[in-house]
Design a protein around this motif. Structure first.
Motif, PDB file in Angstrom:
ATOM      1  N   PRO A 297       0.803  -1.237   0.000  1.00 41.52           N
ATOM      2  CA  PRO A 297       0.000   0.000   0.000  1.00 41.52           C
ATOM      3  C   PRO A 297       0.830   1.278   0.000  1.00 41.52           C
ATOM      4  CG  PRO A 297      -0.043  -1.023   2.169  1.00 41.52           C
ATOM      5  CD  PRO A 297       0.677  -1.987   1.266  1.00 41.52           C
ATOM      6  N   PHE A 298       2.102   1.167  -0.296  1.00 38.55           N
ATOM      7  CA  PHE A 298       2.982   2.339  -0.322  1.00 38.55           C
ATOM      8  C   PHE A 298       2.386   3.447  -1.194  1.00 38.55           C
ATOM      9  CE2 PHE A 298       6.346   5.081  -1.687  1.00 38.55           C
ATOM     10  CZ  PHE A 298       7.303   5.074  -0.689  1.00 38.55           C
ATOM     11  N   ASP A 299       1.973   3.095  -2.409  1.00 37.79           N
ATOM     12  CA  ASP A 299       1.497   4.131  -3.332  1.00 37.79           C
ATOM     13  C   ASP A 299       0.190   4.736  -2.853  1.00 37.79           C
ATOM     14  OD1 ASP A 299       1.895   5.568  -5.867  1.00 37.79           O
ATOM     15  OD2 ASP A 299       0.021   4.582  -6.441  1.00 37.79           O
ATOM     16  N   LEU A 300      -0.688   3.913  -2.295  1.00 42.60           N
ATOM     17  CA  LEU A 300      -1.934   4.440  -1.752  1.00 42.60           C
ATOM     18  C   LEU A 300      -1.637   5.462  -0.657  1.00 42.60           C
ATOM     19  CD1 LEU A 300      -5.038   4.388  -1.370  1.00 42.60           C
ATOM     20  CD2 LEU A 300      -4.679   2.511   0.270  1.00 42.60           C
ATOM     21  N   LEU A 301      -0.738   5.117   0.240  1.00 44.77           N
ATOM     22  CA  LEU A 301      -0.395   6.030   1.327  1.00 44.77           C
ATOM     23  C   LEU A 301       0.253   7.303   0.793  1.00 44.77           C
ATOM     24  CD1 LEU A 301       1.002   3.311   3.755  1.00 44.77           C
ATOM     25  CD2 LEU A 301      -1.153   4.564   4.014  1.00 44.77           C
ATOM     26  N   HIS A 302       1.108   7.139  -0.204  1.00 43.95           N
ATOM     27  CA  HIS A 302       1.752   8.303  -0.828  1.00 43.95           C
ATOM     28  C   HIS A 302       0.708   9.213  -1.476  1.00 43.95           C
ATOM     29  CE1 HIS A 302       4.271  10.807  -3.260  1.00 43.95           C
ATOM     30  NE2 HIS A 302       4.081  10.145  -4.375  1.00 43.95           N
ATOM     31  N   GLN A 303      -0.189   8.637  -2.243  1.00 44.43           N
ATOM     32  CA  GLN A 303      -1.191   9.438  -2.946  1.00 44.43           C
ATOM     33  C   GLN A 303      -2.148  10.132  -1.985  1.00 44.43           C
ATOM     34  OE1 GLN A 303      -0.958  10.065  -6.085  1.00 44.43           O
ATOM     35  NE2 GLN A 303       0.645   8.549  -6.517  1.00 44.43           N
ATOM     36  N   LEU A 304      -2.360   9.542  -0.813  1.00 42.71           N
ATOM     37  CA  LEU A 304      -3.265  10.137   0.166  1.00 42.71           C
ATOM     38  C   LEU A 304      -2.586  11.185   1.031  1.00 42.71           C
ATOM     39  CD1 LEU A 304      -5.265   6.990   1.325  1.00 42.71           C
ATOM     40  CD2 LEU A 304      -6.079   8.860  -0.137  1.00 42.71           C
ATOM     41  N   GLY A 305      -1.276  11.390   0.838  1.00 42.79           N
ATOM     42  CA  GLY A 305      -0.591  12.459   1.538  1.00 42.79           C
ATOM     43  C   GLY A 305       0.097  12.076   2.822  1.00 42.79           C
ATOM     44  N   PHE A 306       0.249  10.771   3.093  1.00 38.49           N
ATOM     45  CA  PHE A 306       1.023  10.358   4.262  1.00 38.49           C
ATOM     46  C   PHE A 306       2.505  10.679   4.032  1.00 38.49           C
ATOM     47  CE2 PHE A 306      -2.784   7.891   4.806  1.00 38.49           C
ATOM     48  CZ  PHE A 306      -2.918   7.714   6.179  1.00 38.49           C
ATOM     49  N   SER A 307       3.228  10.874   5.120  1.00 39.06           N
ATOM     50  CA  SER A 307       4.673  11.140   5.038  1.00 39.06           C
ATOM     51  C   SER A 307       5.402   9.801   4.916  1.00 39.06           C
ATOM     52  CB  SER A 307       5.153  11.902   6.273  1.00 39.06           C
ATOM     53  OG  SER A 307       6.542  12.141   6.196  1.00 39.06           O
ATOM     54  N   VAL A 308       5.525   9.312   3.697  1.00 40.41           N
ATOM     55  CA  VAL A 308       6.149   8.013   3.465  1.00 40.41           C
ATOM     56  C   VAL A 308       7.656   8.189   3.251  1.00 40.41           C
ATOM     57  CG1 VAL A 308       4.057   6.980   2.511  1.00 40.41           C
ATOM     58  CG2 VAL A 308       5.673   8.096   0.969  1.00 40.41           C
ATOM     59  N   THR A 309       8.420   7.285   3.839  1.00 46.68           N
ATOM     60  CA  THR A 309       9.859   7.246   3.606  1.00 46.68           C
ATOM     61  C   THR A 309      10.233   5.836   3.171  1.00 46.68           C
ATOM     62  OG1 THR A 309      10.507   6.635   5.881  1.00 46.68           O
ATOM     63  CG2 THR A 309      10.190   8.980   5.413  1.00 46.68           C
ATOM     64  N   VAL A 310      11.354   5.711   2.498  1.00 49.29           N
ATOM     65  CA  VAL A 310      11.798   4.428   1.936  1.00 49.29           C
ATOM     66  C   VAL A 310      13.015   3.940   2.714  1.00 49.29           C
ATOM     67  CG1 VAL A 310      12.502   3.205  -0.154  1.00 49.29           C
ATOM     68  CG2 VAL A 310      11.012   5.226  -0.323  1.00 49.29           C
ATOM     69  N   ASN A 311      12.961   2.686   3.149  1.00 51.03           N
ATOM     70  CA  ASN A 311      14.024   2.140   3.981  1.00 51.03           C
ATOM     71  C   ASN A 311      14.304   0.689   3.615  1.00 51.03           C
ATOM     72  OD1 ASN A 311      14.215   4.438   6.172  1.00 51.03           O
ATOM     73  ND2 ASN A 311      12.045   4.042   5.838  1.00 51.03           N
ATOM     74  N   THR A 312      15.411   0.175   4.144  1.00 50.27           N
ATOM     75  CA  THR A 312      15.822  -1.196   3.835  1.00 50.27           C
ATOM     76  C   THR A 312      15.505  -2.183   4.947  1.00 50.27           C
ATOM     77  OG1 THR A 312      18.014  -0.676   4.707  1.00 50.27           O
ATOM     78  CG2 THR A 312      17.707  -0.489   2.317  1.00 50.27           C
ATOM     79  N   ASP A 313      15.412  -1.716   6.182  1.00 50.77           N
ATOM     80  CA  ASP A 313      15.191  -2.536   7.372  1.00 50.77           C
ATOM     81  C   ASP A 313      16.428  -3.372   7.704  1.00 50.77           C
ATOM     82  OD1 ASP A 313      13.834  -3.477   9.584  1.00 50.77           O
ATOM     83  OD2 ASP A 313      12.656  -4.958   8.487  1.00 50.77           O
ATOM     84  N   ASN A 314      16.743  -4.347   6.853  1.00 48.72           N
ATOM     85  CA  ASN A 314      17.895  -5.230   7.082  1.00 48.72           C
ATOM     86  C   ASN A 314      18.508  -5.588   5.730  1.00 48.72           C
ATOM     87  OD1 ASN A 314      17.518  -5.870  10.107  1.00 48.72           O
ATOM     88  ND2 ASN A 314      15.516  -6.306   9.226  1.00 48.72           N
ATOM     89  N   ARG A 315      19.560  -4.894   5.370  1.00 51.89           N
ATOM     90  CA  ARG A 315      20.078  -5.017   4.011  1.00 51.89           C
ATOM     91  C   ARG A 315      20.594  -6.411   3.693  1.00 51.89           C
ATOM     92  NH1 ARG A 315      24.348  -1.910   3.698  1.00 51.89           N
ATOM     93  NH2 ARG A 315      24.275  -1.176   5.832  1.00 51.89           N
ATOM     94  N   THR A 316      21.259  -7.054   4.650  1.00 51.19           N
ATOM     95  CA  THR A 316      21.786  -8.397   4.382  1.00 51.19           C
ATOM     96  C   THR A 316      20.688  -9.444   4.461  1.00 51.19           C
ATOM     97  OG1 THR A 316      23.942  -7.767   5.253  1.00 51.19           O
ATOM     98  CG2 THR A 316      23.470 -10.115   5.124  1.00 51.19           C
ATOM     99  N   VAL A 317      19.896  -9.397   5.514  1.00 55.52           N
ATOM    100  CA  VAL A 317      18.849 -10.397   5.689  1.00 55.52           C
ATOM    101  C   VAL A 317      17.833 -10.319   4.556  1.00 55.52           C
ATOM    102  CG1 VAL A 317      17.013 -11.220   7.208  1.00 55.52           C
ATOM    103  CG2 VAL A 317      19.169 -10.413   8.187  1.00 55.52           C
ATOM    104  N   SER A 318      17.448  -9.110   4.173  1.00 56.03           N
ATOM    105  CA  SER A 318      16.454  -8.948   3.105  1.00 56.03           C
ATOM    106  C   SER A 318      17.067  -8.920   1.713  1.00 56.03           C
ATOM    107  CB  SER A 318      15.647  -7.659   3.329  1.00 56.03           C
ATOM    108  OG  SER A 318      14.726  -7.824   4.378  1.00 56.03           O
TER     109      SER A 318
END
Length: 371
Positions: A297-318
């Motif tokens: 739902p990233f795009d839905l939240l973005h389009q609705l005006g939420f303050s969305v940020t992009v992150n990796t959480d765990n670069r090696t594990v993920s």
């Protein structure tokens, strides 16, 4: 598209890797180099599930694809096992900074739980100092090679344990040594922020910023507790805030949405969501919306005006990078440079830094996106 292609992706002629980025949600114990794990395991006598980097990469991939946060977290048994000495923590932190710089990150906030690194005899204070040394070494080494990066620490307490007040005090004691915030992490479901109210009361009295893992393995009630009990200024993941939105219709390409009180508060107060799309897919955080990246739902939240940020959480594990996360979002939602720049502006504004330094980051992002 392969991982390598996403890592080398361009948008409107700009290399995603070269664009200035902000990393707000990235765990130190989820971001070790595979070669470092093997080296440190050999030195410490830690059993490893594979004897080479490709085999270890496959093992992490198996853990990360479980669709369960609890199963996903089993991968950290290995990483934390090799992070029990000052030397190991300093090396890992130094390499962490260099890897972020290579990914185009100009400001990073690394979170980690000191209580998980005392089995070898270290005190939490020694562990924090060791990570701080590694960060400083990494920043200096990056600068020597032409990269400008700053990395600060967020100390996490494990929400299933009872050390949160101790870690909160440790964070405040080190606020002049690179610690900028506090977090609770670990199995979210069944361990609400309200169980750590004493720690959050102390942090509020000391004016130390808080981010709380919420809305990943549990729903809106967990987010509500993070905001009310935790006084969270940001939500770690927070993706399940979308459960408080009701789709009521469509008008052309636009979705008509009815907001619940919680979702409206988070949107209207511009409380940043530390979304980690690949990780959210892997842990099952978005399972109710689908099992493909484009179902997030990233795009839905973005389009609705939420303050969305992009992150990796765990670069090696993920098995990801911030560059790759941006590339996957471009593929899924056809974002352009203006969209990607907005995500970085959101992150810069949300950083646990004085306002003057946040404004400097905004200027650096604007300059970098307009080269």
């Amino acid at each position: 598209m392969s991982i390598d292609q996403h890592d080398d992706m361009t948008v409107q002629g700009a290399s995603l890797r070269d664009l200035p980025k902000i990393s707000l949600h990235d765990h130190l114990d989820g971001a070790l180099r595979l070669s470092t794990i093997l080296d440190l395991a050999a030195d410490a006598g830690v059993d490893v599930p594979a004897t080479d980097a490709p085999g270890l990469r496959r093992w992490f991939a198996e853990r990360s694809r479980s669709g369960s946060l609890v199963e996903y977290l089993t991968a950290f048994t290995l990483t934390t096992a090799v992070m029990q000495t000052e030397e190991a923590l300093t090396r890992i932190a130094r390499e962490y900074v260099l890897d972020l710089a290579e990914d185009g990150v100009i400001h990073g906030e690394v979170r980690w739980a000191p209580e998980q690194h005392v089995r070898g005899g270290l005190t939490p204070e020694q562990a924090v100092a060791a990570v701080g040394r590694g960060i400083a070494e990494g920043e200096d080494e990056a600068e020597d090679t032409g990269y400008s990066i700053r990395v600060t620490q967020i100390l996490s307490a494990m929400r299933q344990d009872d050390r949160s007040l101790q870690i909160a005090r440790l964070a405040v004691a080190n606020r002049e040594r690179g610690v900028v915030g506090f977090d609770i992490a670990g199995p979210e479901d069944g361990h609400p922020a309200s169980a750590h109210r004493a720690a959050f009361d102390y942090l509020a009295a000391e004016f130390l910023p808080v981010t709380v893992h919420a809305g990943e393995a549990a729903g809106p009630a967990s987010i509500r507790s993070a905001l009310i009990d935790g006084r969270a200024l940001r939500l770690g993941h927070g993706v399940r805030i979308a459960e408080d939105l009701q789709l009521v219709g469509r008008e052309g390409d636009e979705v008509q949405v009815q907001f619940g009180d919680l979702a409206r508060w988070v949107r209207d107060r511009e409380i940043p969501l530390e979304l980690s799309p690949t990780s959210n897919l892997q842990t099952g955080a978005i399972a109710q919306w689908g099992d493909e990246f484009a179902d997030h739902p990233f795009d839905l939240l973005h389009q609705l005006g939420f303050s969305v940020t992009v992150n990796t959480d765990n670069r090696t594990v993920s098995g990801t990078t911030l560059t790759r996360e941006l590339g996957l979002l471009v593929d899924a939602f056809d974002y352009d440079l203006d969209d990607l720049e907005e995500f970085q502006f959101n992150a810069a504004s949300a950083a646990f830094l004085p306002v003057e330094e946040r404004e400097e980051l905004v200027e650096m992002i604007a300059d970098g996106f307009r080269r």
